[in-house]
Motif scaffolding. Structure first.
Motif, PDB file in Angstrom:
ATOM      1  N   ASP A   8       0.850  -1.179   0.000  1.00 15.48           N
ATOM      2  CA  ASP A   8       0.000   0.000   0.000  1.00 15.48           C
ATOM      3  C   ASP A   8       0.892   1.238   0.000  1.00 15.48           C
ATOM      4  OD1 ASP A   8       0.885   0.276   2.601  1.00 15.48           O
ATOM      5  OD2 ASP A   8      -1.013  -0.250   3.520  1.00 15.48           O
ATOM      6  N   SER A   9       0.289   2.389  -0.102  1.00 10.52           N
ATOM      7  CA  SER A   9       1.075   3.613  -0.255  1.00 10.52           C
ATOM      8  C   SER A   9       1.949   3.900   0.959  1.00 10.52           C
ATOM      9  CB  SER A   9       0.162   4.796  -0.555  1.00 10.52           C
ATOM     10  OG  SER A   9      -0.745   4.988   0.505  1.00 10.52           O
ATOM     11  N   SER A  10       1.520   3.509   2.147  1.00  7.71           N
ATOM     12  CA  SER A  10       2.356   3.760   3.325  1.00  7.71           C
ATOM     13  C   SER A  10       3.615   2.894   3.304  1.00  7.71           C
ATOM     14  CB  SER A  10       1.569   3.540   4.614  1.00  7.71           C
ATOM     15  OG  SER A  10       1.163   2.199   4.731  1.00  7.71           O
ATOM     16  N   ASP A  11       3.511   1.661   2.798  1.00  7.60           N
ATOM     17  CA  ASP A  11       4.697   0.807   2.656  1.00  7.60           C
ATOM     18  C   ASP A  11       5.684   1.417   1.666  1.00  7.60           C
ATOM     19  OD1 ASP A  11       3.778  -1.133   4.412  1.00  7.60           O
ATOM     20  OD2 ASP A  11       2.866  -2.338   2.821  1.00  7.60           O
ATOM     21  N   TYR A  14       7.344   4.424   3.234  1.00  4.85           N
ATOM     22  CA  TYR A  14       8.334   3.991   4.219  1.00  4.85           C
ATOM     23  C   TYR A  14       9.611   3.513   3.529  1.00  4.85           C
ATOM     24  CZ  TYR A  14      10.649   1.161   7.735  1.00  4.85           C
ATOM     25  OH  TYR A  14      11.587   0.616   8.563  1.00  4.85           O
ATOM     26  N   LYS A  15       9.459   2.698   2.487  1.00  2.00           N
ATOM     27  CA  LYS A  15      10.626   2.181   1.766  1.00  2.00           C
ATOM     28  C   LYS A  15      11.394   3.312   1.078  1.00  2.00           C
ATOM     29  CE  LYS A  15      10.229  -2.297   2.366  1.00  2.00           C
ATOM     30  NZ  LYS A  15      11.262  -3.123   2.958  1.00  2.00           N
ATOM     31  N   THR A  16      10.673   4.283   0.539  1.00  6.44           N
ATOM     32  CA  THR A  16      11.329   5.418  -0.108  1.00  6.44           C
ATOM     33  C   THR A  16      12.134   6.221   0.906  1.00  6.44           C
ATOM     34  OG1 THR A  16       9.536   5.543  -1.720  1.00  6.44           O
ATOM     35  CG2 THR A  16      10.947   7.473  -1.516  1.00  6.44           C
ATOM     36  N   GLU A  17      11.551   6.471   2.063  1.00  7.19           N
ATOM     37  CA  GLU A  17      12.266   7.190   3.118  1.00  7.19           C
ATOM     38  C   GLU A  17      13.479   6.397   3.592  1.00  7.19           C
ATOM     39  OE1 GLU A  17      12.040  10.273   4.410  1.00  7.19           O
ATOM     40  OE2 GLU A  17      10.608  10.614   2.795  1.00  7.19           O
ATOM     41  N   GLU A  18      13.333   5.096   3.685  1.00  5.88           N
ATOM     42  CA  GLU A  18      14.446   4.239   4.090  1.00  5.88           C
ATOM     43  C   GLU A  18      15.597   4.352   3.085  1.00  5.88           C
ATOM     44  OE1 GLU A  18      15.048  -0.417   5.473  1.00  5.88           O
ATOM     45  OE2 GLU A  18      13.111   0.238   4.700  1.00  5.88           O
ATOM     46  N   LEU A  19      15.257   4.372   1.814  1.00  7.38           N
ATOM     47  CA  LEU A  19      16.273   4.508   0.767  1.00  7.38           C
ATOM     48  C   LEU A  19      16.955   5.872   0.852  1.00  7.38           C
ATOM     49  CD1 LEU A  19      17.578   3.232  -1.746  1.00  7.38           C
ATOM     50  CD2 LEU A  19      15.748   4.259  -3.095  1.00  7.38           C
ATOM     51  N   LEU A  20      16.180   6.920   1.040  1.00  5.06           N
ATOM     52  CA  LEU A  20      16.751   8.269   1.115  1.00  5.06           C
ATOM     53  C   LEU A  20      17.619   8.458   2.360  1.00  5.06           C
ATOM     54  CD1 LEU A  20      13.722  10.390  -0.117  1.00  5.06           C
ATOM     55  CD2 LEU A  20      15.841   9.903  -1.356  1.00  5.06           C
ATOM     56  N   GLU A  21      17.245   7.825   3.455  1.00  9.86           N
ATOM     57  CA  GLU A  21      18.035   7.934   4.683  1.00  9.86           C
ATOM     58  C   GLU A  21      19.353   7.170   4.591  1.00  9.86           C
ATOM     59  OE1 GLU A  21      15.493   6.660   7.848  1.00  9.86           O
ATOM     60  OE2 GLU A  21      14.202   8.420   7.672  1.00  9.86           O
ATOM     61  N   ALA A  22      19.404   6.179   3.726  1.00  8.43           N
ATOM     62  CA  ALA A  22      20.601   5.346   3.610  1.00  8.43           C
ATOM     63  C   ALA A  22      21.672   5.978   2.727  1.00  8.43           C
ATOM     64  CB  ALA A  22      20.220   3.976   3.057  1.00  8.43           C
ATOM     65  N   PRO A  51       1.849  -6.010 -13.495  1.00  4.67           N
ATOM     66  CA  PRO A  51       1.502  -4.726 -14.105  1.00  4.67           C
ATOM     67  C   PRO A  51       1.013  -3.684 -13.103  1.00  4.67           C
ATOM     68  CG  PRO A  51      -0.136  -6.393 -14.642  1.00  4.67           C
ATOM     69  CD  PRO A  51       0.981  -7.090 -13.926  1.00  4.67           C
ATOM     70  N   GLN A  52       0.687  -4.094 -11.883  1.00  5.17           N
ATOM     71  CA  GLN A  52       0.217  -3.137 -10.894  1.00  5.17           C
ATOM     72  C   GLN A  52       1.358  -2.381 -10.226  1.00  5.17           C
ATOM     73  OE1 GLN A  52      -2.261  -5.449  -8.309  1.00  5.17           O
ATOM     74  NE2 GLN A  52      -4.029  -5.219  -9.635  1.00  5.17           N
ATOM     75  N   ILE A  53       2.563  -2.923 -10.287  1.00  8.87           N
ATOM     76  CA  ILE A  53       3.708  -2.240  -9.690  1.00  8.87           C
ATOM     77  C   ILE A  53       4.467  -1.523 -10.803  1.00  8.87           C
ATOM     78  CG2 ILE A  53       5.856  -2.498  -8.412  1.00  8.87           C
ATOM     79  CD1 ILE A  53       4.701  -4.907  -7.041  1.00  8.87           C
ATOM     80  N   LYS A  54       4.474  -0.215 -10.732  1.00  5.58           N
ATOM     81  CA  LYS A  54       5.148   0.601 -11.736  1.00  5.58           C
ATOM     82  C   LYS A  54       6.658   0.385 -11.657  1.00  5.58           C
ATOM     83  CE  LYS A  54       1.418   3.037 -12.818  1.00  5.58           C
ATOM     84  NZ  LYS A  54       0.651   2.600 -13.914  1.00  5.58           N
TER      85      LYS A  54
END
Length: 75
Positions: A8-11, A14-22, A51-54
């Motif tokens: 979902d969008s919160s996951d 969260y993953k995007t923030e985790e990537l940016l923090e790393a 196809p649902q995951i861009k």
């Protein structure tokens, strides 16, 4: 990639923030994500993975996995 089917969008956020923090350079990681997404989009044109995951979301998830689980790329 079956573990990414029910995101979902919160996951994703969260993953995007985790990537940016790393990383120390947000611009560089953003360009890397964009390049990976573009490459996957054109390389996998014949493969219908999910196809649902861009492509950009898939690139973020893969890169977070590579950073948080270095044993994935150590083989």
């Amino acid at each position: 990639m079956n573990h990414h089917n029910s995101l979902d969008s919160s996951d994703i956020t969260y993953k995007t923030e985790e990537l940016l923090e790393a990383t120390t350079n947000r611009y560089k990681i953003t360009v890397q994500v964009a390049n990976r997404a573009k490459r996957r989009k054109y390389e996998d044109v014949d493969i219908i993975d999910d196809p649902q995951i861009k492509p950009v979301i898939r690139a973020i998830l893969e890169m977070v996995d590579e950073i948080t689980q270095p044993e994935i790329i150590s083989d």
